[in-house]
Each structure stands twice: as C-alpha cells, then as structure tokens.
Scaffold this motif. Sequence first.
Motif, PDB file in Angstrom:
ATOM      1  N   PHE A   4     128.218  33.350   8.938  1.00  0.00           N
ATOM      2  CA  PHE A   4     128.218  32.687  10.239  1.00  0.00           C
ATOM      3  C   PHE A   4     128.380  31.184  10.086  1.00  0.00           C
ATOM      4  CE2 PHE A   4     125.674  30.275  13.308  1.00  0.00           C
ATOM      5  CZ  PHE A   4     126.395  30.542  14.464  1.00  0.00           C
ATOM      6  N   LEU A   5     127.551  30.567   9.232  1.00  0.00           N
ATOM      7  CA  LEU A   5     127.606  29.113   9.085  1.00  0.00           C
ATOM      8  C   LEU A   5     128.945  28.668   8.507  1.00  0.00           C
ATOM      9  CD1 LEU A   5     123.976  28.398   7.824  1.00  0.00           C
ATOM     10  CD2 LEU A   5     124.947  27.827  10.061  1.00  0.00           C
ATOM     11  N   ASP A   6     129.501  29.435   7.573  1.00  0.00           N
ATOM     12  CA  ASP A   6     130.778  29.075   6.974  1.00  0.00           C
ATOM     13  C   ASP A   6     131.895  29.121   8.013  1.00  0.00           C
ATOM     14  OD1 ASP A   6     132.651  28.690   4.601  1.00  0.00           O
ATOM     15  OD2 ASP A   6     133.380  30.604   5.392  1.00  0.00           O
ATOM     16  N   ARG A   7     131.991  30.220   8.764  1.00  0.00           N
ATOM     17  CA  ARG A   7     133.057  30.331   9.749  1.00  0.00           C
ATOM     18  C   ARG A   7     132.876  29.318  10.883  1.00  0.00           C
ATOM     19  NH1 ARG A   7     137.006  34.138  10.826  1.00  0.00           N
ATOM     20  NH2 ARG A   7     137.870  34.002  12.944  1.00  0.00           N
ATOM     21  N   TYR A   8     131.624  29.125  11.309  1.00  0.00           N
ATOM     22  CA  TYR A   8     131.376  28.171  12.398  1.00  0.00           C
ATOM     23  C   TYR A   8     131.843  26.768  12.006  1.00  0.00           C
ATOM     24  CZ  TYR A   8     129.103  24.887  15.457  1.00  0.00           C
ATOM     25  OH  TYR A   8     128.885  23.839  16.314  1.00  0.00           O
ATOM     26  N   GLN A   9     131.513  26.321  10.818  1.00  0.00           N
ATOM     27  CA  GLN A   9     131.881  24.971  10.404  1.00  0.00           C
ATOM     28  C   GLN A   9     133.396  24.832  10.259  1.00  0.00           C
ATOM     29  OE1 GLN A   9     128.537  22.937   7.805  1.00  0.00           O
ATOM     30  NE2 GLN A   9     128.680  25.103   7.214  1.00  0.00           N
ATOM     31  N   ARG A  10     134.067  25.884   9.782  1.00  0.00           N
ATOM     32  CA  ARG A  10     135.521  25.833   9.664  1.00  0.00           C
ATOM     33  C   ARG A  10     136.187  25.803  11.039  1.00  0.00           C
ATOM     34  NH1 ARG A  10     137.642  30.149   8.070  1.00  0.00           N
ATOM     35  NH2 ARG A  10     135.868  31.506   7.632  1.00  0.00           N
ATOM     36  N   LYS A  11     135.686  26.604  11.980  1.00  0.00           N
ATOM     37  CA  LYS A  11     136.322  26.708  13.295  1.00  0.00           C
ATOM     38  C   LYS A  11     135.977  25.531  14.212  1.00  0.00           C
ATOM     39  CE  LYS A  11     138.611  30.526  12.770  1.00  0.00           C
ATOM     40  NZ  LYS A  11     140.064  30.628  12.998  1.00  0.00           N
ATOM     41  N   SER A  12     134.799  24.986  14.060  1.00  0.00           N
ATOM     42  CA  SER A  12     134.365  23.891  14.948  1.00  0.00           C
ATOM     43  C   SER A  12     134.698  22.515  14.399  1.00  0.00           C
ATOM     44  CB  SER A  12     132.855  23.973  15.198  1.00  0.00           C
ATOM     45  OG  SER A  12     132.137  23.673  14.006  1.00  0.00           O
ATOM     46  N   GLY A  13     134.795  22.409  13.074  1.00  0.00           N
ATOM     47  CA  GLY A  13     134.957  21.102  12.464  1.00  0.00           C
ATOM     48  C   GLY A  13     133.686  20.278  12.478  1.00  0.00           C
ATOM     49  N   ILE A  14     132.543  20.936  12.735  1.00  0.00           N
ATOM     50  CA  ILE A  14     131.250  20.256  12.824  1.00  0.00           C
ATOM     51  C   ILE A  14     130.402  20.652  11.624  1.00  0.00           C
ATOM     52  CG2 ILE A  14     129.157  19.914  14.198  1.00  0.00           C
ATOM     53  CD1 ILE A  14     130.808  20.861  16.645  1.00  0.00           C
ATOM     54  N   ALA A  15     129.871  19.668  10.906  1.00  0.00           N
ATOM     55  CA  ALA A  15     128.990  19.945   9.774  1.00  0.00           C
ATOM     56  C   ALA A  15     127.582  20.244  10.281  1.00  0.00           C
ATOM     57  CB  ALA A  15     128.968  18.757   8.818  1.00  0.00           C
ATOM     58  N   VAL A  16     126.948  21.237   9.712  1.00  0.00           N
ATOM     59  CA  VAL A  16     125.593  21.625  10.097  1.00  0.00           C
ATOM     60  C   VAL A  16     124.589  20.804   9.297  1.00  0.00           C
ATOM     61  CG1 VAL A  16     123.931  23.516  10.186  1.00  0.00           C
ATOM     62  CG2 VAL A  16     126.352  23.940  10.718  1.00  0.00           C
ATOM     63  N   ASP A  17     123.631  20.205   9.981  1.00  0.00           N
ATOM     64  CA  ASP A  17     122.589  19.382   9.365  1.00  0.00           C
ATOM     65  C   ASP A  17     121.335  20.230   9.205  1.00  0.00           C
ATOM     66  OD1 ASP A  17     120.575  17.633   8.724  1.00  0.00           O
ATOM     67  OD2 ASP A  17     120.949  16.227  10.361  1.00  0.00           O
ATOM     68  N   PRO A  18     120.924  20.548   7.979  1.00  0.00           N
ATOM     69  CA  PRO A  18     119.752  21.415   7.775  1.00  0.00           C
ATOM     70  C   PRO A  18     118.477  20.883   8.409  1.00  0.00           C
ATOM     71  CG  PRO A  18     120.995  21.173   5.729  1.00  0.00           C
ATOM     72  CD  PRO A  18     121.570  20.185   6.712  1.00  0.00           C
TER      73      PRO A  18
END
Length: 404
Positions: free
Chosen positions: A328-342
């Motif tokens: 989920f996190l991998d696809r979301y970041q690729r599709k959104s262009g938004i980096a996830v901040d832990p």
Amino acid sequence: MPAIDKRHLADAEIERIRRAYRVERTIDEALTWKLLRRRGPDYRPPQIGELEVRLGNFLSSRVSGPFRIDELRRLPGGGSKEMFRFRLRRVEGGGTQVEEDLILRMAPGESIVETHRQREFDVLSAMDGVVPVPPVHWVDADGSALGSPGMVCGFVAGVAAPTPVQGEGGRISGIGAGFPAGLRERLFEDFVDHLAAIHRFDWRAARLASFDVPSAGTTEAAHLALDHWSRVWAEDAFEEHPVITLAAQWLREHLPVADEIRLVHNDYRNGNFLFDEASGRITAILDWELARLGDIHEDLAWVLFPGFAAQDEQGNPLICGLGTREAFLDRYQRKSGIAVDPRRLHYYTVLNLYKLAVLGSATNARAAADGQTHLDVMMNFSTGLGYGALAGLYRILDATEARP
C-alpha cells in the motif's frame, strides 16, 4: 461538584464548550445543532407518508416541470445517517419522460458521528470527475424543508462487501471486510489510486466554501482535528477517563506541522466504497461526511488501522482486506508523488485511536442512552468497540512514552 446534565445543556454551558475548542465554522454548526436537538424529545424516525410530503415540497422548488415520487422506502444499515431510496419521475421540456433512482440521506437525532450536510454536498460536488462518487443534486443543510438536514444524490450500482463476506469482518458498516484473492488484487489498485487522486486534487479551484483552510507550514491542521474530537468528548462523555486525558495531553504536546494542506477523505476504508464484483472495479467512494482540508497522514493512518484489516488465505493481515502495508505505502507514494513521513503517520495513528475511543465510548453510548438514534443495538455494540479503542490507545501511548 454535581454532574452536568448533558441531555439538557443550558445555553451558557453550550457557549462555554464552544469557546473552549476551536473547530471549523460548519463543524461548530453541526455540533451545536446536535446539542440543541438533544434537549428535545426522543428521536422518532420519520414515517414514510410524512417524509414523502416533505420531500415533495422540497423538490417542488428544485425540479422544473411536473414530477412524481414513487417507491420511497427506507434502506437497511446507514449507521451514520438514515437512508431512503426513491424513484423520481419527471417531465422535461418538450415532454420527455425521465426516471431517476435517487437516495435521500438524512441526519437522525444523533448518529455515530455528527456532521454537516453542506460539507458533504460540497465535497461530493468537487470530486465529481476526479474519483467515482454518487452524483449529488440537492441539499437541505438546516433541515428546514425535510425536518432534518438531508441531501439527495444519485443511486450507484455496486456492493460494499463480497458475497459471501470473507472471514469474520464486514458485518458492521463493512469494517474488516475481506475479499477473495482474484477480486482483491483488482480492487487494491483502484483503492490506492483513488486515494492518491484525492490527495493530488487541487482543492483551491473547487467550491468548498463550507470548509475552513488551515495554514500550511503550521500545526493548525492537527490542532483543528484534535479540538474537534476533544469538543465531542466534552459534549458526549458520561464521565472522565484517564486514557482520554493522557491522550489529549500527548496529542497537544506533539502537534505536527503540515507542510502542505490537501483534501482528506477521513473515513477511507473497506465498507466505504462500492464495487462491481464481476469487473473488480470500484464504482463509488462513499461517506465523505468527515472530509476536511488537512494532513494526508490522517487518511493514511486510518487506512492502516489494524481494526480494518482482514486476513488472506494464509492468515496474513491485509490492510482494509486488500493488500500488505508495504504494498500500500509503495503504490501510494508512486501514484501520489507524496513521501510518507513516519513521525506524522504515528501522530495520526494516535489521533485516530483517540477519535475512535471518543465516538465509541462517549458519542454512541450517549445517542442510545438519550433516545436520539434509530439504531440502538448498533450504537450499544459500537460502544464496546470504543472501549477496545481505549485499550489500544493506552497501549500505543505506553509504547510511545517508552521509546528512547
């Protein structure tokens, strides 16, 4: 000090609560309406005949030409709002006969969560053409015509859970619904891609006048969200609880900065989308009533909440019954262009548990006890889930404080 009678809060006490917490204008309207409504009699669901008259009067000023309401009926479920389906038959210019299947979504006396119909109407209007949503037609934001705030939208074909439901989840509002392997692989892509599209959406070009906009580069987004649920606790709780007190203190001390303000669905999960079982495609994203402008990590933490997970055939947990956390996190970041901040993801994990604990152990119990709901059994059941959320909140706070 005597206990405050929250069923019959005086005007001065309502004003004290309103001043104590900063919330958005329309959220304040919805919460204040709830308190004023609570002082009245027990909630009585509208009778179909009575509602048909009100609905006809409401539509008469919005539908051009002759029309007729047929097959008005109450739909099962609808834990947050009362739902009715009806067929609108009307005549357009030139004598063309038109038939539409429509949904009327109305607020009961009190529900699982108190929200504002204008906000829901505005965000659904904005999302049309961005992600699949039900088309919206008309809104009665203050309930002056329908007797309670309501909204009319189009009917969308699809199911909210597979038939039969996989595993043990999905029986309450689709929470924890699982999916068979072939179906979930197709749904997973739509599920992630639509969330990415929501977060990429340029809300500044949309008509979202009912939304307040927190400032980017500040803690305002988190502050508004925290004050929202803290106010709900003050309005609905039967007694104080040390875990809620500790959580509110921790959340206030660790407010994160939102570097960008984006549209947040705020209840994005299994059970809140419809899909076609044959194609495996999502046909509509539902339940936008909690949407806000804020930090996308609030959505991400909600999707990743273990309570919405379901197991695959080997017993491995899948987020919202669809895929692994890593996928989920991998696809979301690729599709959104938004980096996830832990760090922000952790903050909103705590905030979401806080919200669940407030709604379950306070709001739902209050609605049932005060006779303000059409779903007493469901409200009492979700009260138990609220105490489970309190336990989870304690565990995550305890683990957080133990970190070096």
